[in-house]
Design a protein around this motif. Structure first.
Motif, PDB file in Angstrom:
ATOM      1  N   LYS A  71       0.856  -1.221  -0.061  1.00  0.00           N
ATOM      2  CA  LYS A  71      -0.028  -0.066   0.080  1.00  0.00           C
ATOM      3  C   LYS A  71       0.927   1.332   0.154  1.00  0.00           C
ATOM      4  O   LYS A  71       1.713   1.444   0.830  1.00  0.00           O
ATOM      5  N   GLU A  75      -2.427   5.546   0.025  1.00  0.00           N
ATOM      6  CA  GLU A  75      -3.482   4.509   0.328  1.00  0.00           C
ATOM      7  C   GLU A  75      -3.829   4.186   1.724  1.00  0.00           C
ATOM      8  O   GLU A  75      -4.493   3.111   2.194  1.00  0.00           O
ATOM      9  N   ARG A  76      -2.909   4.716   2.712  1.00  0.00           N
ATOM     10  CA  ARG A  76      -3.015   4.521   4.019  1.00  0.00           C
ATOM     11  C   ARG A  76      -3.596   5.804   4.777  1.00  0.00           C
ATOM     12  O   ARG A  76      -3.417   7.084   4.358  1.00  0.00           O
TER      13      ARG A  76
END
Length: 366
Positions: A71, A75-76
């Motif tokens: 990720k 995307e975190r």
């Protein structure tokens, strides 16, 4: 404990250099954790692996139970506050705070209200139209914090958040930063090399060195009960003695003979790493008392160690007095609060004392 951030046996290498070596820890929701250590100890690399800017060779990073392998940072659900704040110089305060919201697809109609809420939280209402170049260092730091918090991240990562500020402003903003983080209930990791910053911000302090965790615990535990000489020296000032155990003195107290020939009473730790004839012992300067004429310093208990020495130097630093005392050829630092008492002069002979429970004994070469 439900962990928001969890690292399991994480290792990161750069060529043959091991930057982070088999690191594991978990952080509960709402906790503020300080990663503390000297430059090159692996704390920033650890932060970069949590944020997604670096990937571990071994182990796993989990956020809210989800493995972050593969990720990317965007995307975190992580809020970042960089050491240099990384504000966009051509954007206004409003635009900087709104940037992450727009990038993550936040409802456009709700963005102005969210930005206003964040600026109110960091006390920057009225600064919406200014650009970073028109702000002080402390104001820039607040903008960066507002931007990091605006996206309602699962975890907030702060990389040396106060290092760019002068000493007085750091002290002022330290308390304010913790109040803001507590107000929003943010699960936070703070990377710092500043022990005062780590101890005052963190509910938990993780001390790192050479890519490894040396000790993890509450600030009071780290300070009062360090497990190694490195931790004791890195957290606060210490007076060190080395030597050998010399037998029991009763009531859980052991007698230690130092390399200078001094006899010291201390609580012998239950530590399987420690050989009976090999130790390092430290006493914090503020735990040492000057003996009054009656030979009984305030707060000293039974079994106290009394040492005679000669004052080498004395400094009156506002509310504190710092004494340097020559004891058997070595310098002993004593710190006491100033209450208008008569001060010694260099060359005077004095006696100082400390209790067995004020001694910290650790394995030698730790």
């Amino acid at each position: 404990m439900t962990a928001v951030v969890e690292l399991n046996h994480v290792t990161k290498r750069f060529g043959s250099f091991v930057a982070v070596d088999d690191v594991s820890f978990a952080i509960a929701k709402g906790q503020i954790v300080s990663l503390l250590g000297p430059s090159g100890c692996g704390k920033t690399t650890t932060l970069r692996m949590i944020s997604g800017f670096d990937d571990p060779e071994e182990g796993e990073v989990l956020i809210s139970g989800v493995n972050m392998k593969g990720k990317r940072p965007y995307e975190r659900n992580v809020g970042l506050l960089f050491q240099d704040y990384a504000l966009f110089p051509h954007m206004t305060v409003n635009q900087n705070v709104a940037y992450g919201l727009k990038y993550r697809g936040f409802d456009a109609k709700a963005i102005p209200g969210r930005v206003s809420q964040m600026l109110d939280l960091v006390k920057l209402t009225g600064f919406e139209s200014r650009r970073p170049g028109q702000l002080s260092g402390g104001q820039q730091q607040r903008v960066a914090l507002a931007r990091a918090l605006a996206i309602s991240p699962e975890v907030v990562l702060l990389d040396e958040p106060l290092s760019a500020l002068d000493a007085k402003l750091r002290q002022e903003l330290r308390l304010e930063l913790k109040e803001i983080l507590n107000a929003v209930g943010a699960t936070t990791i703070v990377v710092t090399h500043d022990q005062e910053e780590a101890m005052s911000l963190g509910d938990i302090v993780i001390v790192m060195n050479d890519g490894r965790i040396m000790q993890k615990g509450a600030p009071t535990e780290i300070y009062a009960a360090p497990k190694t000489k490195f931790v004791a020296e890195f957290i606060g000032r210490s007076n060190w003695f080395s030597g050998r155990f010399a037998g029991a003195a009763g009531n859980g107290v052991a007698r230690f003979e130092t390399s200078e020939g001094l006899s010291i009473n201390a609580l012998k730790p239950d530590d399987p790493r420690m050989a009976d004839d090999d130790f390092e012992l430290c006493v914090r300067p503020e735990r040492i008392n000057r003996l009054e004429g009656n030979g009984n310093p305030s707060g000293a208990g039974e079994g106290q160690t009394i040492l005679k020495g000669q004052v080498r130097d004395i400094a009156h630093l506002g509310s504190d007095i710092h004494l340097v005392v020559n004891v058997s050829g070595r310098s002993l630092v004593v710190i006491e609060q100033y209450h208008g008492q008569t001060l010694e002069h260099a060359g005077e002979e004095i006696e100082v004392a400390f209790r067995p429970e004020d001694c910290i004994v650790v394995p030698a070469n730790s």
